[in-house]
Design a protein around this motif. Structure first.
Motif, PDB file in Angstrom:
ATOM      1  N   ARG A 188      44.648  39.867  39.869  1.00  0.00           N
ATOM      2  CA  ARG A 188      45.473  39.085  40.715  1.00  0.00           C
ATOM      3  C   ARG A 188      46.614  38.535  39.814  1.00  0.00           C
ATOM      4  O   ARG A 188      47.533  37.525  40.382  1.00  0.00           O
ATOM      5  CB  ARG A 188      44.758  37.953  41.107  1.00  0.00           C
ATOM      6  N   GLY A 189      46.879  39.034  38.650  1.00  0.00           N
ATOM      7  CA  GLY A 189      47.972  38.751  37.897  1.00  0.00           C
ATOM      8  C   GLY A 189      49.141  39.675  37.730  1.00  0.00           C
ATOM      9  O   GLY A 189      49.035  40.845  38.421  1.00  0.00           O
ATOM     10  N   ASP A 190      49.682  39.852  36.261  1.00  0.00           N
ATOM     11  CA  ASP A 190      50.871  40.600  36.033  1.00  0.00           C
ATOM     12  C   ASP A 190      50.553  41.673  34.822  1.00  0.00           C
ATOM     13  O   ASP A 190      51.364  42.250  34.245  1.00  0.00           O
ATOM     14  CB  ASP A 190      52.088  40.036  35.914  1.00  0.00           C
ATOM     15  N   ILE A 191      49.046  41.673  34.585  1.00  0.00           N
ATOM     16  CA  ILE A 191      48.520  42.470  33.403  1.00  0.00           C
ATOM     17  C   ILE A 191      47.895  43.734  33.912  1.00  0.00           C
ATOM     18  O   ILE A 191      47.159  43.597  34.878  1.00  0.00           O
ATOM     19  CB  ILE A 191      47.880  41.917  32.316  1.00  0.00           C
ATOM     20  N   ASP A 192      48.219  44.764  33.145  1.00  0.00           N
ATOM     21  CA  ASP A 192      47.502  46.176  33.859  1.00  0.00           C
ATOM     22  C   ASP A 192      46.205  45.960  32.996  1.00  0.00           C
ATOM     23  O   ASP A 192      45.864  46.797  32.077  1.00  0.00           O
ATOM     24  CB  ASP A 192      48.451  47.178  33.177  1.00  0.00           C
ATOM     25  N   ILE A 193      45.298  45.433  33.409  1.00  0.00           N
ATOM     26  CA  ILE A 193      43.917  45.054  32.960  1.00  0.00           C
ATOM     27  C   ILE A 193      43.297  46.627  32.808  1.00  0.00           C
ATOM     28  O   ILE A 193      42.617  47.037  31.843  1.00  0.00           O
ATOM     29  CB  ILE A 193      43.049  44.076  33.669  1.00  0.00           C
TER      30      ILE A 193
END
Length: 295
Positions: free
Chosen positions: A230-235
Motif C-alpha cells: 500500500r506504499g511506494d516500494i516494490d516489495i
C-alpha cells in the motif's frame, strides 16, 4: 517465505516518549492469532532478559526468537562497544541475529552529528570487531542502516559496504527514507544481506524527513510506514531479487507505529499486520505474484 513479526509494528519502541506502549501479552497473542511463528526481541524490558524465561514465554505463544535490534554507540573513540555487543549476544542466545544500529548517543532518531575521519574509522573498526566476535560464537551480527543514526544516507551505506565486512540488515523503509533505493541494494549487494526488515513507505512523507521538513517521529506518527503493498516500494521485486540470489534469512515485517492510546480489542496495529500478511500470501514472491500489486 520465512516471515517474522516485530513489536515495533505494535508501537513498542525503545525511544522515550514514543507513544503508548502495549503490554507483551497483547502483542504476542495478536502475533499468534495472525499465524506469525517468529518475532524479534523488541526494546529492553519488553520481554524477559533471561533466555530460559523468555523462551518459555515465547513458546507459550508458539513463537521463536529470530533477532534483536540493539542500538550501540560505535563511532566514539572514548567508548568501547564490545561489552555491549557481548552482553547482547549473551542475552539473545543461539539462533538469533544481532541487529546493530550505529546510534548517535542522542535520544531518539530526529537529529544526528556529523562524523569526522576519526569517528568513521572508529565506527568501521568496531563493526568489523563485533562481526568477528559474533562469528567466533557461531552467530551473525548485521548493521541496520537507520534514519537518525550514523549510517543513514546512501554514501554512508556504500562506505560500510566498501570499507568493512559486516553483513547488512536490509530495511526497505529506512533505506528509502535515507536516500538509498532498497531494490538497488537487493540487486547489487545480495551477498552482503543477512537479515531483512520489510516496510512499505509513503514516499511523500519520506521525502519530508529526508529534506528535514519533518522529524522522523512526526512522520511515523503521520503514517509514513504503510502495510505492505500500500506504499511506494516494490516489495515484491525486492523479495524476488533476494530469493533469486539465494537469500536464506528471515523477512521481518516492520510497519513502525506510534500509538496515542490502547486500541480497542481486535483492532489497532494488528489490522495493518494482517494486511501485510495478506499481501505476502497473494502468491509466491519468488514467482512474481505480489509485485503485480506493488507500486
Amino acid at each position: 517465505m520465512r516471515i517474522a513479526g516485530a513489536p515495533i509494528s505494535w508501537g513498542v519502541c525503545e525511544v522515550p516518549g514514543w507513544g503508548h506502549q502495549l503490554a507483551p501479552d497483547r502483542v504476542l497473542a495478536e502475533m499468534r492469532d495472525l499465524g506469525i511463528t517468529a518475532t524479534e526481541l523488541g526494546p529492553a524490558g519488553f520481554l524477559p532478559a533471561g533466555r530460559d524465561e523468555r523462551r518459555e514465554l515465547l513458546g507459550s505463544y508458539g513463537l521463536e526468537l529470530v533477532g534483536g535490534f540493539v542500538p550501540v554507540v560505535l563511532h566514539d573513540p572514548a567508548h568501547d562497544p564490545m561489552a555491549d555487543a557481548e552482553r547482547a549476544l549473551d542475552e539473545l542466545g543461539t539462533g538469533a541475529t544481532l541487529v546493530l544500529a550505529a546510534v548517535t548517543g542522542l535520544p531518539g532518531y530526529d537529529r544526528r552529528p556529523v562524523l569526522d575521519t576519526k569517528g568513521w574509522s572508529t565506527l568501521l573498526t568496531n563493526l568489523d570487531a563485533i562481526c568477528d566476535l559474533a562469528a567466533d560464537r557461531g552467530r551473525c551480527a548485521v548493521l541496520h542502516p537507520h534514519v537518525g543514526t550514523m549510517v543513514e544516507r546512501r554514501a554512508e551505506v556504500e562506505l560500510v559496504l566498501g570499507e568493512c565486512g559486516i553483513p547488512l540488515c536490509l530495511d526497505t523503509g529506512h533505506l528509502l527514507v535515507g536516500g538509498t533505493d532498497p531494490y538497488w541494494l537487493a540487486r547489487t549487494a545480495a551477498h552482503r544481506i543477512a537479515h531483512v526488515h520489510l516496510k512499505d513507505v509513503d514516499a511523500r512523507l519520506a521525502e519530508s524527513v529526508r529534506t528535514e521538513k519533518a522529524g522522523y517521529t512526526e512522520a511515523v506518527g503521520a503514517g509514513m510506514y504503510r502495510p505492505l503493498g500500500r506504499g511506494d516500494i516494490d516489495i515484491g521485486g525486492i523479495v524476488r531479487s533476494l530469493e533469486n540470489a539465494g537469500y536464506e534469512g528471515w523477512y521481518v515485517m516492520e510497519q513502525d507505529a506510534v500509538l496515542t492510546a490502547e486500541p480497542p480489542p481486535g483492532g489497532g496495529p494488528r489490522d495493518d499486520v494482517r494486511a501485510s500478511l495478506a499481501y505476502l500470501a497473494e502468491g509466491d514472491p519468488a514467482q512474481g505474484h505480489p509485485a503485480e500489486g506493488a507500486s
